[in-house]
Write an enzyme that holds these catalytic residues in place. Structure first.
Site, mmCIF file in Angstrom:
data_model
loop_
_atom_site.group_PDB
_atom_site.id
_atom_site.type_symbol
_atom_site.label_atom_id
_atom_site.label_comp_id
_atom_site.label_asym_id
_atom_site.label_seq_id
_atom_site.Cartn_x
_atom_site.Cartn_y
_atom_site.Cartn_z
ATOM 1 C CD GLU A 165 10.270 -3.172 -7.915
ATOM 2 O OE1 GLU A 165 9.326 -2.778 -7.200
ATOM 3 O OE2 GLU A 165 11.168 -3.911 -7.497
ATOM 4 N NE ARG A 222 2.784 6.991 -4.811
ATOM 5 C CZ ARG A 222 2.156 6.937 -5.979
ATOM 6 N NH1 ARG A 222 2.242 7.936 -6.826
ATOM 7 N NH2 ARG A 222 1.438 5.879 -6.294
ATOM 8 C CB ALA A 274 -11.313 0.243 -0.354
ATOM 9 C CG LEU A 275 -6.605 2.350 -5.626
ATOM 10 C CD1 LEU A 275 -7.677 3.105 -6.417
ATOM 11 C CD2 LEU A 275 -5.348 3.234 -5.547
ATOM 12 C CB SER A 276 -5.201 -2.771 -3.701
ATOM 13 O OG SER A 276 -4.278 -1.735 -3.544
ATOM 14 C CD GLU A 277 -10.858 -4.069 -8.035
ATOM 15 O OE1 GLU A 277 -10.839 -4.942 -8.940
ATOM 16 O OE2 GLU A 277 -11.622 -3.089 -8.028
ATOM 17 C CD GLU A 301 0.079 5.457 0.678
ATOM 18 O OE1 GLU A 301 0.402 6.560 0.220
ATOM 19 O OE2 GLU A 301 -0.298 5.267 1.838
ATOM 20 N N GLY A 359 23.067 -11.552 17.606
ATOM 21 C CA GLY A 359 21.933 -12.437 17.904
ATOM 22 C C GLY A 359 20.756 -11.690 18.500
HETATM 23 C C1 LIG Z 1 0.596 -3.930 4.455
HETATM 24 C C2 LIG Z 1 -0.140 -3.430 3.254
HETATM 25 C C3 LIG Z 1 -1.146 -2.478 3.400
HETATM 26 C C4 LIG Z 1 -1.865 -2.020 2.296
HETATM 27 N N1 LIG Z 1 -2.894 -1.132 2.470
HETATM 28 C C5 LIG Z 1 -3.655 -0.772 1.407
HETATM 29 C C6 LIG Z 1 -4.796 0.077 1.578
HETATM 30 O O1 LIG Z 1 -5.091 0.543 2.685
HETATM 31 N N2 LIG Z 1 -5.558 0.368 0.489
HETATM 32 C C7 LIG Z 1 -5.273 -0.120 -0.761
HETATM 33 O O2 LIG Z 1 -6.007 0.176 -1.688
HETATM 34 N N3 LIG Z 1 -4.208 -0.937 -0.957
HETATM 35 C C8 LIG Z 1 -3.392 -1.262 0.093
HETATM 36 N N4 LIG Z 1 -2.306 -2.101 -0.091
HETATM 37 C C9 LIG Z 1 -2.062 -2.662 -1.419
HETATM 38 C C10 LIG Z 1 -0.822 -2.145 -2.086
HETATM 39 O O3 LIG Z 1 -0.995 -0.818 -2.528
HETATM 40 C C11 LIG Z 1 -0.472 -3.143 -3.198
HETATM 41 O O4 LIG Z 1 -0.011 -4.315 -2.565
HETATM 42 C C12 LIG Z 1 0.573 -2.600 -4.147
HETATM 43 O O5 LIG Z 1 0.038 -1.567 -4.950
HETATM 44 C C13 LIG Z 1 1.130 -3.702 -5.055
HETATM 45 O O6 LIG Z 1 0.099 -4.408 -5.660
HETATM 46 P P1 LIG Z 1 0.104 -6.001 -5.622
HETATM 47 O O7 LIG Z 1 0.241 -6.445 -4.205
HETATM 48 O O8 LIG Z 1 -1.090 -6.490 -6.376
HETATM 49 O O9 LIG Z 1 1.419 -6.417 -6.342
HETATM 50 P P2 LIG Z 1 1.635 -6.522 -7.937
HETATM 51 O O10 LIG Z 1 0.918 -5.427 -8.621
HETATM 52 O O11 LIG Z 1 1.365 -7.931 -8.328
HETATM 53 O O12 LIG Z 1 3.169 -6.205 -8.016
HETATM 54 C C14 LIG Z 1 4.137 -7.159 -7.546
HETATM 55 C C15 LIG Z 1 5.502 -6.604 -7.771
HETATM 56 O O13 LIG Z 1 5.732 -6.455 -9.151
HETATM 57 C C16 LIG Z 1 6.681 -5.446 -9.340
HETATM 58 N N5 LIG Z 1 6.175 -4.535 -10.362
HETATM 59 C C17 LIG Z 1 4.990 -3.885 -10.402
HETATM 60 N N6 LIG Z 1 4.885 -3.153 -11.509
HETATM 61 C C18 LIG Z 1 6.038 -3.349 -12.210
HETATM 62 C C19 LIG Z 1 6.531 -2.885 -13.448
HETATM 63 N N7 LIG Z 1 5.798 -2.059 -14.198
HETATM 64 N N8 LIG Z 1 7.754 -3.289 -13.849
HETATM 65 C C20 LIG Z 1 8.473 -4.138 -13.098
HETATM 66 N N9 LIG Z 1 8.060 -4.617 -11.914
HETATM 67 C C21 LIG Z 1 6.859 -4.231 -11.466
HETATM 68 C C22 LIG Z 1 6.917 -4.759 -8.015
HETATM 69 O O14 LIG Z 1 8.086 -5.250 -7.400
HETATM 70 C C23 LIG Z 1 5.736 -5.185 -7.223
HETATM 71 O O15 LIG Z 1 5.980 -5.153 -5.842
HETATM 72 C C24 LIG Z 1 -1.557 -2.526 1.010
HETATM 73 C C25 LIG Z 1 -0.532 -3.476 0.867
HETATM 74 C C26 LIG Z 1 0.164 -3.925 1.962
HETATM 75 C C27 LIG Z 1 1.250 -4.951 1.773
#
Ligand SMILES: Cc1cc2nc3c(=O)[nH]c(=O)nc-3n(C[C@H](O)[C@H](O)[C@H](O)COP(=O)(O)OP(=O)(O)OC[C@H]3O[C@@H](n4cnc5c(N)ncnc54)[C@H](O)[C@@H]3O)c2cc1C
Length: 391
Positions: free
Chosen positions: A372, A248, A131-134, A368, A345
């Protein structure tokens, strides 16, 4: 039937080819045909099956905790993910999350933490989550707000995590929270939070394009003993990055598995589908597509197994893992799209293999580290090396 000649590449030991063959046979027998209507139950069953059959022993390290070897074997993890992904996306997910969810414990946990969690992970008795993302901290991990405040022998957690795979079915979660030793990435620590701990709840379940257990987590005055902290206070970001350096590369291998399955499906379809008095594969336009698909897969596989091999040599693979993930996931998306196109199709009919692959691959370009972000990592490593006179 997939081309397995890559197993002769110098990145592998003889044990790796034997592992792949045994898993391929097992997966054909046990999991290929499974269709999940209840995704939570399917995942629990798959974790048990993978544990009972001994495959999860490769997701962790140290034999005394039930691992297949003393150290994490990145190439074995990649081969397992690639093979499972070729058979069944949910099986790959179940395997990967046991490794990702326990990776921080494996790499940086105390002996007591390793003994308490890893054997159950390897047997498939405890389901793990990472659990890393918020909501406000996805790509920008250092912006995380979830906080852990020291209170005597405990820490008290407050905040949210989202997009957490296995959220809702996990038995424990490795949670990264701000402990404030220093600003930004240097003020984060990692903790193990058991499901059912008071103050911890599943705030929301999230449905996604290729269903698997996923949730938003909420911590509200959630008290855990300080002994549940993984590694030193303030070192959580490093713990997370070390875990991601292993997994990764394995995301790249899962993408490879999906791509290889798509190519197999495309070859079968192209050589069987009659049209205009011949089969689809007789057209040079089709042959060009097949050639591009196969070349892309080999290029992605070379990058993937280079990164895995380098990590198994104890080398830093931040750049190579990013190159592998970027190339393999983007290539797999193109390969699967080309395969689906050849099915016409039939390609968009629900639950056809290529339709499933089309949905399965999409999230791999986001989680992960989005593509980008991988590009930024690669360039940052190049510029850092140039500045330090390393190249
Ligand atoms: C199916 C699924 C499973 C997941 N499982 C886990 C999990 O088990 N644990 C966990 O911690 N997280 C998990 N995640 C979260 C995942 O790691 C994040 O969704 C990811 O890091 C992107 O963060 P965000 O969704 O907030 O998108 P944002 O950070 O809002 O990014 C949106 C888009 O912006 C673009 N972007 C980002 N940075 C830049 C930049 N510097 N320059 C230009 N463009 C950029 C990219 O295209 C990116 O996709 C999961 C996500 C999904 C979809």
């Amino acid at each position: 039937m997939s081309d397995k000649t890559y197993l002769d590449w110098p990145f592998f030991e003889p044990d790796h080819a034997a592992l792949e063959q045994a898993l391929d046979e097992w997966a054909s027998r046990e999991i290929s045909q499974q269709h999940a209507s209840d995704v939570d139950q399917a995942c629990r069953t798959l974790v048990r099956q993978l544990g009972d059959a001994g495959w999860l022993a490769h997701a962790i390290a140290e034999r005394e905790y039930g691992a297949a070897g003393e150290r994490i074997d990145t190439r074995a993890i990649c081969l397992i993910r690639e093979t499972l992904a070729r058979h069944n996306g949910l099986a790959d997910f179940a395997f990967a999350m046991q490794g990702l969810g326990s990776g921080a414990i494996c790499l940086h946990g105390s002996a007591a933490q390793r003994a308490a969690y890893l054997p159950r992970v390897a047997r498939g008795e405890a389901i793990a989550a990472f659990a890393l993302s918020e909501p406000q901290a996805g790509s920008d991990v250092a912006a995380m707000q979830c906080a852990a405040v020291r209170d005597g022998d405990d820490y008290v957690l407050d905040g949210e995590k989202t997009w957490i795979s296995n959220g809702g079915i996990a038995d424990f979660y490795v949670v990264f929270a701000r402990t404030g030793e220093q600003p930004g990435a240097r003020g984060i620590s990692a903790f193990i939070v058991d499901a059912g701990t008071p103050g911890f709840e599943i705030a929301e379940r999230i449905d996604v394009i290729a269903p698997h257990p996923l949730a938003r987590l909420r911590f509200n005055g959630c008290r855990i003993p300080a002994s549940q902290r993984i590694g030193e206070a303030g070192q959580g970001f490093k713990v997370a990055m070390a875990t991601l350096d292993v997994f990764r590369t394995s995301v790249a291998s899962a993408a490879l598995g999906f791509a290889r399955r798509a190519l197999d499906e495309a070859m079968q379809r192209a050589t069987a589908r009659q049209m205009f008095g011949q089969v689809l594969a007789d057209f040079q336009l089709t042959q060009a597509k097949l050639a591009q698909m196969a070349t892309g897969i080999d290029a992605a596989a070379l990058l993937t197994y280079r990164a895995a091999w380098l990590r198994d040599q104890g080398r830093n693979v931040t750049k190579e893992a990013a190159m592998a993930k970027l190339t393999a996931t983007e290539t797999a998306q193109q390969v699967i799209d080309a395969a689906l196109q050849m099915f016409g199709g039939l390609g968009v009919v629900s639950e056809q293999p290529v339709e499933r692959l089309y949905r399965e691959i999409r999230a791999l370009r986001i989680y992960e580290g989005a593509s980008e972000v991988q590009q930024l990592i690669i360039a940052r490593e190049m510029l850092r090396a140039a500045k330090n006179g390393e190249v």
